[in-house]
Design a protein around this motif. Structure first.
Motif, short mmCIF file in Angstrom:
data_model
loop_
_atom_site.label_atom_id
_atom_site.label_comp_id
_atom_site.label_asym_id
_atom_site.label_seq_id
_atom_site.Cartn_x
_atom_site.Cartn_y
_atom_site.Cartn_z
N LYS A 56 0.81 -1.15 0.10
CA LYS A 56 0.00 -0.04 -0.05
C LYS A 56 0.96 1.31 -0.13
N MET A 57 0.36 2.31 -0.75
CA MET A 57 1.42 3.38 -1.17
C MET A 57 0.84 4.40 -0.25
N HIS A 58 -0.17 4.75 -0.41
CA HIS A 58 -0.91 5.88 0.45
C HIS A 58 -1.44 5.58 1.78
N ILE A 59 -0.89 6.01 2.81
CA ILE A 59 -1.27 5.61 4.27
C ILE A 59 -2.12 6.88 4.82
N PRO A 60 -3.29 6.35 5.13
CA PRO A 60 -3.95 7.65 6.11
C PRO A 60 -3.84 7.73 7.31
N ASP A 61 -3.99 8.79 8.10
CA ASP A 61 -4.10 8.96 9.44
C ASP A 61 -5.14 9.96 10.01
N ASP A 62 -6.13 9.12 10.07
CA ASP A 62 -7.21 10.02 10.88
C ASP A 62 -7.88 9.32 11.89
N PRO A 63 -8.86 10.05 12.33
CA PRO A 63 -9.32 9.33 13.56
C PRO A 63 -9.84 8.01 13.59
N GLN A 64 -9.30 7.15 14.28
CA GLN A 64 -9.53 5.67 14.18
C GLN A 64 -9.39 4.91 12.87
N PHE A 65 -8.47 5.69 12.14
CA PHE A 65 -7.89 5.10 11.01
C PHE A 65 -6.48 5.16 10.89
N TYR A 66 -5.55 4.84 12.08
CA TYR A 66 -4.33 5.33 12.35
C TYR A 66 -3.44 4.49 11.89
N GLU A 67 -3.24 4.29 10.54
CA GLU A 67 -2.44 3.49 9.77
C GLU A 67 -0.91 3.96 9.65
N LYS A 68 -0.68 5.10 9.55
CA LYS A 68 0.70 5.36 9.63
C LYS A 68 1.45 5.19 10.88
N PHE A 69 0.74 4.78 11.85
CA PHE A 69 1.40 4.34 13.14
C PHE A 69 1.92 2.76 12.92
N TYR A 70 1.27 1.83 12.12
CA TYR A 70 1.49 0.53 11.71
C TYR A 70 2.23 0.47 10.49
N PHE A 71 1.99 1.09 9.30
CA PHE A 71 2.41 0.83 8.05
C PHE A 71 3.36 1.86 7.49
N THR A 72 4.65 1.05 6.90
CA THR A 72 5.40 1.95 6.17
C THR A 72 4.90 2.11 4.53
N PRO A 73 5.32 3.16 4.08
CA PRO A 73 4.40 3.32 2.69
C PRO A 73 5.28 2.10 1.71
N GLY A 74 4.51 1.88 0.96
CA GLY A 74 5.03 0.91 -0.06
C GLY A 74 6.20 1.32 -0.77
N ASP A 75 7.23 0.61 -1.54
CA ASP A 75 8.12 0.85 -2.11
C ASP A 75 8.09 0.21 -3.38
N LEU A 76 7.22 -0.67 -3.75
CA LEU A 76 7.22 -1.61 -5.15
C LEU A 76 6.41 -0.91 -6.47
N GLY A 77 6.11 0.53 -5.97
CA GLY A 77 5.45 1.22 -7.18
C GLY A 77 4.16 0.79 -7.43
N PHE A 78 3.37 1.16 -8.57
CA PHE A 78 2.39 0.83 -9.27
C PHE A 78 2.47 0.04 -10.43
N GLU A 79 2.56 -1.30 -10.01
CA GLU A 79 3.18 -2.31 -11.26
C GLU A 79 2.03 -3.46 -11.00
N PRO A 80 1.27 -3.64 -12.22
CA PRO A 80 0.26 -4.69 -12.48
C PRO A 80 0.95 -5.82 -12.17
N ILE A 81 0.21 -6.76 -11.85
CA ILE A 81 0.44 -8.22 -11.49
C ILE A 81 -0.02 -9.01 -12.71
#
Length: 289
Positions: A112-137
């Motif tokens: 996941k590239m974009h990481i939110p940080d909003d009330p009760q969506f505290y994802e920046k605390f847990y997740f490092t932003p992705g570094d694989l880019g936007f690559e189809p699988i």
């Protein structure tokens, strides 16, 4: 191609979630599904409602999780999109979608590239932003443009996936509203969520799939609060036409669509042809003062 959307609620434990998901995947395959899509962080509760270092323990079994879902894909002979909490190293974690091929091999993954940080969506605390880019699988059923939840608000991510040849865009998701919000505000937020992704389908001439979770999940740090997840998983066609939209109940829905329709739509509406790319350099700026 037949695709299955599995919309679920948290069953109370990881063990119960694995059992529930495995059973539902089998049901989807019995209905002819060739690609099965699970929602964001489907093995657990949505743990990002509070900042709690003990929740990092949920990622300790990442390698074991890979082996488990590989086995499920292989046994069911289905392409399987999962959403896992990846421990990469001590103190380094990602929100990661892993796609398994029908033989159980890993076709690819997306962090996941974009990481939110909003009330009760505290994802920046847990997740490092992705570094694989936007690559189809690349898979046996098509070239999958996999993105995750908060990525859905960014047209640039969808566009890059389209420019790299994705056959469709898929968003495993965990989004909902708070009971204390007004009904008018809840509806505005839901319609915005649907609207922005419908725009991705139209702008890129591609089907767009979102798989959300349902049910009310309490904030474990404050039992008075919680998120009521919307459900409303959907599929839009390449002209933004609604092919399916769920309600707020658990479901397993199998749909069939033809990628050739994207070719027809892009011939009628050649948006990619008419892009003035020589003037898009400013998109690399945070803001144009």
């Amino acid at each position: 191609m037949k695709i299955a959307l599995i919309q679920h609620k948290f069953q109370g434990s990881k063990e119960a979630m694995l059992k529930h998901s495995t059973k539902t995947i089998k049901e989807a395959v019995e209905q002819g599904a060739e690609l099965v899509c699970l929602s964001e962080l489907h093995q657990s509760e949505y743990f990002c409602q509070s900042e709690d270092v003990s929740k990092f323990d949920l990622a300790e079994e990442y390698e074991k999780d890979l082996a488990f879902w590989s086995k499920i894909a292989r046994e069911n002979e289905v392409v399987l999109l999962t959403s896992l909490f990846e421990k990469r190293s001590a103190g380094l974690y990602h929100n990661t979608a892993v796609v398994f091929e029908k033989d159980g091999s890993i076709a690819g993954k997306y962090r996941k590239m974009h990481i939110p940080d909003d009330p009760q969506f505290y994802e920046k605390f847990y997740f490092t932003p992705g570094d694989l880019g936007f690559e189809p699988i690349n898979t046996s059923v098509g070239r999958l443009g996999v993105l995750i939840c908060w990525d859905q608000w960014f047209p640039e991510a969808a566009r890059i996936m389209a420019l790299k040849g994705a056959d469709l865009l898929i968003y495993p998701t965990a989004i909902g509203s708070f009971d204390e919000d007004s009904e008018q505000e809840k509806q505005k937020q839901l319609e915005a969520w649907l609207g922005v992704q419908r725009g991705h389908a139209i702008a890129n001439g591609l089907p767009v799939v979102a798989v959300n979770r349902v049910g009310f999940e309490k904030d474990q740090s404050n039992k008075a609060n919680g998120i009521r997840f919307w459900g409303n998983s959907f599929v839009y066609g390449p002209q933004g036409e609604e092919l399916f939209r769920a309600d707020d109940k658990e479901l397993c829905k199998v749909l069939e669509f033809d990628f050739k329709q994207s070719e027809n739509v892009r011939r009628w509406w050649p948006f990619l042809r008419d892009r003035r790319i020589e003037f898009f350099g400013d998109l690399q700026k945070r803001f144009i003062d």
